[in-house]
Every structure is written in C-alpha cells, then in structure tokens.
Motif scaffolding. Structure first.
Motif, PDB file in Angstrom:
ATOM      1  N   GLN A 200       1.288  -0.816   0.392  1.00  0.00           N
ATOM      2  CA  GLN A 200      -0.109   0.221   0.109  1.00  0.00           C
ATOM      3  C   GLN A 200       0.785   1.143   0.120  1.00  0.00           C
ATOM      4  N   TRP A 203       0.924   1.895  -3.320  1.00  0.00           N
ATOM      5  CA  TRP A 203      -0.060   2.823  -4.280  1.00  0.00           C
ATOM      6  C   TRP A 203      -0.367   4.591  -3.885  1.00  0.00           C
ATOM      7  N   TYR A 226     -13.765   4.575  -7.497  1.00  0.00           N
ATOM      8  CA  TYR A 226     -11.717   4.866  -7.462  1.00  0.00           C
ATOM      9  C   TYR A 226     -11.200   4.280  -8.718  1.00  0.00           C
ATOM     10  N   THR A 231      -6.684   7.112  -9.606  1.00  0.00           N
ATOM     11  CA  THR A 231      -6.019   6.201  -9.008  1.00  0.00           C
ATOM     12  C   THR A 231      -6.124   4.578  -9.532  1.00  0.00           C
ATOM     13  N   MET A 235      -3.416   0.105 -10.120  1.00  0.00           N
ATOM     14  CA  MET A 235      -3.088  -0.957 -10.700  1.00  0.00           C
ATOM     15  C   MET A 235      -2.533  -1.370 -11.942  1.00  0.00           C
ATOM     16  N   ASN A 389      -8.443  -0.383   2.296  1.00  0.00           N
ATOM     17  CA  ASN A 389      -6.954   0.198   2.393  1.00  0.00           C
ATOM     18  C   ASN A 389      -6.640  -1.977   1.935  1.00  0.00           C
ATOM     19  N   ILE A 392      -6.883  -2.746  -0.814  1.00  0.00           N
ATOM     20  CA  ILE A 392      -5.811  -2.393  -1.986  1.00  0.00           C
ATOM     21  C   ILE A 392      -4.903  -3.668  -1.419  1.00  0.00           C
ATOM     22  N   ILE A 413     -12.034  -2.853  -4.850  1.00  0.00           N
ATOM     23  CA  ILE A 413     -11.522  -1.456  -4.107  1.00  0.00           C
ATOM     24  C   ILE A 413     -13.207  -0.954  -4.323  1.00  0.00           C
TER      25      ILE A 413
END
Length: 420
Positions: A200, A203, A226, A231, A235, A389, A392, A413
């Motif tokens: 994380q 990220w 998200y 963001t 990924m 969190n 992720i 997410i």
C-alpha cells in the motif's frame, strides 16, 4: 558524527540560504537570569528508539542553559492523548510544549488553547509546504514543525552505475530501468509483500504523485468511485511492474524487515518506501551507497513531486507556565546546527530553508535539493477507509501471485468504498 554521514561532503546549497538569520548561534539560547532551577515540561507520544531525537535535543538544550531541566513525559499515542492534554490545559496544568497527535492542531486552535508563535524568528524560514498548513489559515502560526517525511524510491547508486542506468523521471523510464536491472541478473525491487502495508505504501506514493486534493475530497466522501478517478491507473501500472520482473517471484512471502535487509545488503537495486525507512537500511549498511528519487508516476508533462507530510509537530499551550522559555526551546531547536543534528537523528527531511550541514546523510541529498521546488502538501489527498486499505493490500498481493487482474482489484476497491 557517525560514519554513516561520512559521504556527505558538500553542503546543500538550497538549504543554506539565510542560515545566519536566526538569533544567536547554534547551541546558544541566551538563558534568562530567572530560568535557573526551571523545569520545562515536554509531552510527547514518541518514545523508545524513535525518541532518541528528543533525548539528544533536550541534552543539548540543557547544556546550553545551565540550571534548566526539561522533563520528557511520554503518553500513549491513542484516542486518549488529545483529551488528556485538553483537560490539563483547561485545568491550568498544561505542559510547556507538546507533540501534536497526527500533526493536527485544529482541535486546539479552534478552542483557542494554543500560543500564537507568529512572531518567532523561525517562522519565515519554513518551506512553503509547512507555511501553508491549516493552522495558519487565519494568518497566524500555532505550531512548530521540525521535520517532514516523504515517499520515494531508495536506490543503490553503485548498482545503477554498474548496469548503466540513470534515475528515471517517468513511469516508462522506470520500467526500462527495471528491465535493464533484471537483465543484469539483479532483482530490481525489494518489497515485504507478506506485509500488505508495504504494498500500500507503493500505491499511496503513486496516488500522491498523480492525484490532487479536489479529487481526493470526492473519493473520501464516496462521491467518486476509485475506478473512475486518476487512481484507477495505479493498479494496471503496478501489474506492468510485476510483469516486467520488478520483484522477486517469492516477494509475497518476504516480510518488511527482510526486504529492507535485502536492499541494504545489495541483493536488490531499489526499494519504494518513505524516508522513515532509512534507519532500518542504515542499521544493516551504515555506509551503503544509497540515494533516493521521487516516485516517477506524475501526470503527463509534470515533474514527479515530493509528497510531504509534516512530522513531529509541536505546540505551546496558551497558558503554559513557562511559555517564554518554551518559545526559546523552539528557537534553539530551529537553529541551523542543532536542527540539522536533530534531522540526522530523526532520519527526516528539513522543514526549513536554513538547515544545512556537510553531515547530512547522503541518501537524502537529492531529495533535499528537490524539496523547495517539488514539495507538495499531502493534506486533502485520498485517505482510504480501512475496508479500502484492505482491498488495496490484498489486491496488490493477488496481482503479484497472478490470482487477480488489475480490473478485478479495482472492482473490489469500489465495493469496499461502498461500505463506508
């Protein structure tokens, strides 16, 4: 100084400006005649090894002020911390200086419980990121911020030179560096993938380099998904990094201490982490050839920023018994030589334009040079809920072991976001 600073031979020019502007010289705070026998009460939640920076600072202040003692009181840094301090201030038993939990003075400022520090000499030497903090919104300064932390990429300068790569400025360049290092038979990146928080961290750094506070507010409120924000690009980019061989195939079985040790001992070329990771690295390799560069995941056409978080924020209660001495304690702390020693103890970046020393750890030299022009405040950025969190962290682990795609992780997410 210890040997880990021996390589820092040059003074960082960008931090040397106006170093003589502070009153007095470093190590001297001109104690008043009535201070002898005074005990300054300093409350913090930072103890253990992390508290060494305070212990050394206090020792230096006491040496410079004969007869003055500083009592360091360590409280639990939990939900009771603010309420205990508020009660003590209201009861007239306030400490003289206290560390602010989560660097957030708003509760105390709104209740008019803090001394105005606007006239202190160090205020004008704060970097812009610190000067723009919320507690200055009324044009006044209520807190002393002695350090800032930043995310970035630690790298082994010897390995970079050996394989012939330069510090990357863009994500594509970063992937090229990863592939070149991999082709040379060296694992590009350390990561304690067994501990989800390390993933994380990656990220979060990519988010701060590419997102913005306006979008962050919408994500935090749940008004923006998200998968529909900037963001969403993180990924797929992380999946690219995995596919490029950025990590050891068994990285999800490695914990954080082992990953830091692998980087420190030269088994890997880079490690994406925060500046706070330096002590762990230096413990294993006091003189290792390390430096840092900003996470190269900025929006197209923009330089990679240093996302800065204020740290170790201090405040003086409005009814502190020894308020003037407390202010002199902060002046002493801010003096260039004292502050630089503190920064080395704290393994942090400077919050002032005046802290300069040939003894700064070389791992921070480049970041310190970039800080005045690339530093940005992380206040207002995305602050995921606990459920997000978890999504992720587990999602990134799944990408690493090949059990989920980037799109599938984004879906999880978004689903976690709806739980708020």
């Amino acid at each position: 100084m210890t040997t880990r600073f021996a390589r820092g031979a040059q003074v960082i020019a960008t931090l040397a400006v106006a170093a003589v502007a502070f009153t007095g010289c470093a190590g001297s705070s001109d104690p008043g005649p009535d201070d002898a026998g005074t005990e300054l009460n300093f409350v913090t939640f930072t103890g253990g090894d992390a508290g060494i920076k305070y212990e050394n600072l206090i020792a230096a202040f006491e040496d410079a002020n004969p007869g003055v003692k500083v009592r360091l009181e360590i409280l639990a840094g939990d939900d009771t911390y603010n309420s205990i301090l508020t009660s003590r201030i209201a009861a007239g038993t306030a400490p003289d200086v206290f560390e602010v939990l989560n660097n957030d003075t708003s509760q105390f400022v709104e209740a008019d419980l803090l001394a105005d520090l606007s006239d202190q000499s160090w205020v004008e030497h704060q970097i812009d990121t610190v000067r723009n903090l919320a507690d200055q919104s009324d044009g006044r300064t209520y807190s002393f911020v002695p350090e800032v932390n930043s995310g970035g990429v630690f790298y082994n300068t010897d390995i970079f030179e050996e394989v012939g790569v330069e510090v990357p400025e863009t994500w594509d360049e970063f992937l090229d560096v990863v592939e070149t290092i991999r082709a040379a038979g060296i694992t590009p990146l350390s990561v304690g993938g067994k501990d989800g928080w390390t993933l994380q961290t990656q990220w979060t750094q990519m988010m701060r380099a590419s997102s913005n506070p306006e979008e962050g507010a919408l994500l935090n409120s749940g008004e923006l998904a998200y998968s529909e924000s900037t963001t969403a690009a993180i990924m797929p980019a992380f999946a690219e990094l995995v596919a490029a061989g950025g990590f050891d195939p068994n990285a999800t079985g490695v914990d954080w201490p082992s990953s830091a040790n692998d980087f420190a001992l030269g088994r890997t070329a880079m490690m994406i982490q925060g500046t706070v990771a330096l002590p762990a690295i230096r413990t294993a390799a006091p003189d290792g050839p390390f430096s840092m560069f900003p996470m190269p995941f900025a929006a197209e056409g923009k330089d990679a920023p240093l996302a800065l978080a204020p740290a170790a924020t201090q405040a003086v209660p409005a009814n502190a018994a020894h308020q003037e001495l407390a202010k002199r304690f902060l002046e002493f702390w801010a003096s260039p030589e004292v502050h630089t020693k503190y920064l080395n103890d704290a393994a942090a970046l400077s919050s002032f334009t005046t802290s300069a020393s040939a003894d700064i750890d070389p791992a921070f030299e480049t970041m310190s040079e970039l800080l005045p022009t690339r530093g940005i405040d992380i206040a207002g950025f995305v602050r995921p809920t606990p459920a997000v969190n978890t999504a992720i962290q587990t999602g990134m682990q799944s990408i690493m072991v090949g059990t989920a795609t980037a799109d599938e992780v984004l879906e999880s997410i978004d689903a976690a976001q709806q739980q708020q």
